[in-house]
Write a protein that holds these residues in place. Sequence first.
Motif, mmCIF file in Angstrom:
data_model
loop_
_atom_site.group_PDB
_atom_site.id
_atom_site.type_symbol
_atom_site.label_atom_id
_atom_site.label_comp_id
_atom_site.label_asym_id
_atom_site.label_seq_id
_atom_site.Cartn_x
_atom_site.Cartn_y
_atom_site.Cartn_z
ATOM 1 N N MET A 134 0.848 -1.195 0.000
ATOM 2 C CA MET A 134 0.000 0.000 0.000
ATOM 3 C C MET A 134 0.884 1.247 0.000
ATOM 4 S SD MET A 134 -3.513 -0.621 1.578
ATOM 5 C CE MET A 134 -3.658 -0.812 3.353
ATOM 6 N N SER A 135 0.557 2.150 -0.896
ATOM 7 C CA SER A 135 1.360 3.362 -0.946
ATOM 8 C C SER A 135 0.551 4.466 -1.621
ATOM 9 C CB SER A 135 2.657 3.117 -1.718
ATOM 10 O OG SER A 135 2.325 2.787 -3.055
ATOM 11 N N ILE A 136 1.067 5.683 -1.524
ATOM 12 C CA ILE A 136 0.429 6.818 -2.187
ATOM 13 C C ILE A 136 1.482 7.457 -3.082
ATOM 14 C CG2 ILE A 136 -0.835 8.968 -1.899
ATOM 15 C CD1 ILE A 136 -1.294 8.054 1.063
ATOM 16 N N ALA A 137 1.370 7.235 -4.383
ATOM 17 C CA ALA A 137 2.359 7.753 -5.322
ATOM 18 C C ALA A 137 1.982 9.170 -5.754
ATOM 19 C CB ALA A 137 2.440 6.833 -6.534
ATOM 20 N N ALA A 138 2.971 9.863 -6.308
ATOM 21 C CA ALA A 138 2.714 11.206 -6.843
ATOM 22 C C ALA A 138 2.170 11.092 -8.258
ATOM 23 C CB ALA A 138 3.983 12.041 -6.803
ATOM 24 N N ASP A 139 1.141 10.241 -8.438
ATOM 25 C CA ASP A 139 0.507 10.095 -9.758
ATOM 26 C C ASP A 139 -0.666 11.061 -9.843
ATOM 27 O OD1 ASP A 139 -1.218 8.967 -7.968
ATOM 28 O OD2 ASP A 139 -1.084 6.933 -8.760
ATOM 29 N N TRP A 140 -1.481 10.927 -10.899
ATOM 30 C CA TRP A 140 -2.566 11.912 -11.041
ATOM 31 C C TRP A 140 -3.527 11.858 -9.868
ATOM 32 C CZ3 TRP A 140 -7.736 10.997 -11.123
ATOM 33 C CH2 TRP A 140 -8.140 9.677 -11.338
ATOM 34 N N TYR A 141 -3.801 10.649 -9.341
ATOM 35 C CA TYR A 141 -4.713 10.533 -8.190
ATOM 36 C C TYR A 141 -4.161 11.296 -6.989
ATOM 37 C CZ TYR A 141 -6.980 8.402 -4.108
ATOM 38 O OH TYR A 141 -7.632 8.196 -2.909
ATOM 39 N N GLY A 142 -2.879 11.066 -6.711
ATOM 40 C CA GLY A 142 -2.259 11.723 -5.560
ATOM 41 C C GLY A 142 -2.248 13.229 -5.699
ATOM 42 N N VAL A 143 -1.831 13.704 -6.856
ATOM 43 C CA VAL A 143 -1.682 15.150 -7.058
ATOM 44 C C VAL A 143 -3.049 15.846 -7.050
ATOM 45 C CG1 VAL A 143 -0.938 16.934 -8.682
ATOM 46 C CG2 VAL A 143 0.524 14.942 -8.252
ATOM 47 N N VAL A 144 -4.008 15.268 -7.800
ATOM 48 C CA VAL A 144 -5.345 15.888 -7.856
ATOM 49 C C VAL A 144 -5.982 15.910 -6.465
ATOM 50 C CG1 VAL A 144 -7.689 15.619 -8.768
ATOM 51 C CG2 VAL A 144 -5.726 15.362 -10.285
ATOM 52 N N THR A 145 -5.828 14.817 -5.716
ATOM 53 C CA THR A 145 -6.426 14.759 -4.381
ATOM 54 C C THR A 145 -5.813 15.809 -3.455
ATOM 55 O OG1 THR A 145 -6.660 12.384 -4.734
ATOM 56 C CG2 THR A 145 -7.082 13.191 -2.529
ATOM 57 N N VAL A 146 -4.478 15.943 -3.508
ATOM 58 C CA VAL A 146 -3.813 16.913 -2.643
ATOM 59 C C VAL A 146 -4.233 18.340 -3.006
ATOM 60 C CG1 VAL A 146 -1.561 17.975 -2.180
ATOM 61 C CG2 VAL A 146 -1.841 15.499 -1.970
ATOM 62 N N VAL A 147 -4.256 18.652 -4.295
ATOM 63 C CA VAL A 147 -4.656 20.000 -4.718
ATOM 64 C C VAL A 147 -6.127 20.262 -4.353
ATOM 65 C CG1 VAL A 147 -5.034 21.513 -6.714
ATOM 66 C CG2 VAL A 147 -2.927 20.171 -6.537
ATOM 67 N N GLY A 148 -6.969 19.252 -4.590
ATOM 68 C CA GLY A 148 -8.388 19.373 -4.233
ATOM 69 C C GLY A 148 -8.572 19.602 -2.740
ATOM 70 N N ALA A 149 -7.829 18.844 -1.930
ATOM 71 C CA ALA A 149 -7.920 18.998 -0.476
ATOM 72 C C ALA A 149 -7.501 20.413 -0.071
ATOM 73 C CB ALA A 149 -7.046 17.963 0.225
ATOM 74 N N GLY A 150 -6.480 20.950 -0.763
ATOM 75 C CA GLY A 150 -6.045 22.314 -0.486
ATOM 76 C C GLY A 150 -7.122 23.335 -0.825
ATOM 77 N N LEU A 151 -7.787 23.141 -1.971
ATOM 78 C CA LEU A 151 -8.845 24.079 -2.386
ATOM 79 C C LEU A 151 -10.013 24.055 -1.398
ATOM 80 C CD1 LEU A 151 -8.884 23.558 -6.271
ATOM 81 C CD2 LEU A 151 -7.963 25.490 -4.971
ATOM 82 N N VAL A 152 -10.415 22.834 -1.018
ATOM 83 C CA VAL A 152 -11.520 22.700 -0.063
ATOM 84 C C VAL A 152 -11.172 23.402 1.257
ATOM 85 C CG1 VAL A 152 -12.641 20.982 1.403
ATOM 86 C CG2 VAL A 152 -12.491 20.599 -1.045
ATOM 87 N N THR A 153 -9.927 23.206 1.705
ATOM 88 C CA THR A 153 -9.520 23.764 2.992
ATOM 89 C C THR A 153 -9.453 25.283 2.950
ATOM 90 O OG1 THR A 153 -8.238 21.764 3.364
ATOM 91 C CG2 THR A 153 -7.783 23.614 4.811
ATOM 92 N N VAL A 154 -8.872 25.829 1.889
ATOM 93 C CA VAL A 154 -8.763 27.292 1.823
ATOM 94 C C VAL A 154 -10.156 27.901 1.642
ATOM 95 C CG1 VAL A 154 -8.386 27.770 -0.643
ATOM 96 C CG2 VAL A 154 -7.195 29.127 1.062
#
Lengths: 235, 112
Positions: free
Chosen positions: B1-21
């Motif tokens: 199990m891992s979390i790679a810097a693929d499209w899923y990882g990057v989109v999720t992180v950016v999305g989480a940032g947008l939701v939070t801000v």
Amino acid sequence: MQTRRQAYRQGAKDAFPSVIGLIPFGLIVGTASTAAGMDPWLALAMSIIVYAGASQLAAIGLMVQSAPLAIVLATVLVVNLRFVMYSASLAPFFRQLSTGRKWLLSYALTDHLFALVNARFTPDGCHKHVDAYYIGGAVPTWLMWNAMVAIGIFAGTLVPKQWSLDFAIPLVFLALVFPALTTRTHWITAGAALVAAFFTAGLPMKLGLITAAFVAVSIGTWLDYRQELEKRIAR
Amino acid sequence: MSIAADWYGVVTVVGAGLVTVAARASFIVLPARTAVPAWLRRALKFVAAAVLPALILPDVLFRDLGPQEIVNIYRIAAALCAAWVAWRTRNIFATLGVGMAVLWLLKLIGPL
């Protein structure tokens, strides 16, 4: 705080204890992301972009199980809903600022900064240089948080998996939950959340957390509303 | 199990940032007359009390299970000790220390 310079300095000074307090939490978030097998650069980017520890931990827990994007985002929103409350209470202080500055200050909002500003200023009273005071506290908070997460990420690679460091995540949440349980209704809400979380743990797509949180918040809100009605009738 | 810097990882992180801000900026950037609705103010009071236990329970009960286990007994015992410390001391260091120590001790000497 006559000058802006003094306001910056006062903000930094007041933030100092909470900045030190960030050290363990930041280290844990960093090590936990490595323990979850998260790409170190992605983990660091998350810390800078999201900049909210509890929601970072919640998101990592879901991402490692490849939960759908919408579920991760909904969970992050739920964990960060308290910021809406802070935002409403800080809004009067930032009225005169430009839109760009408002977004920048919003990005840097944390639990501690909210508490500091509320302790020193009142919306009706004098709040000259409140933004300078806020930035004075926000800059060391930001630097300390991201530095600690970075150290945690790279230290995490040295920790063997048998140490079960991922268990630190629920432990951090445990330390955060008791200060939030201020009334009997809050305790009932927390109890309801535990029961709901137990029965929704097996839900597909990791929907359990959101469902359990929704059920428990509804119960707490309903009890609170009923109590207020009873008080009003008694009068 | 891992979390790679693929499209899923990057989109999720950016999305989480947008939701939070968005949550942080909400009332700061909204027009001055916007008030928090009464029902929302009431519900927000209970968010922390609901979300944190719901986050804790599955991480304690259902992670790192052995082949015969339905729930993780060691983690439950460690979490109960840590909860007592958290309740008494409100100290994040003490809570972490006791919780991890009990878990390690049980893993070391326990029969499971």
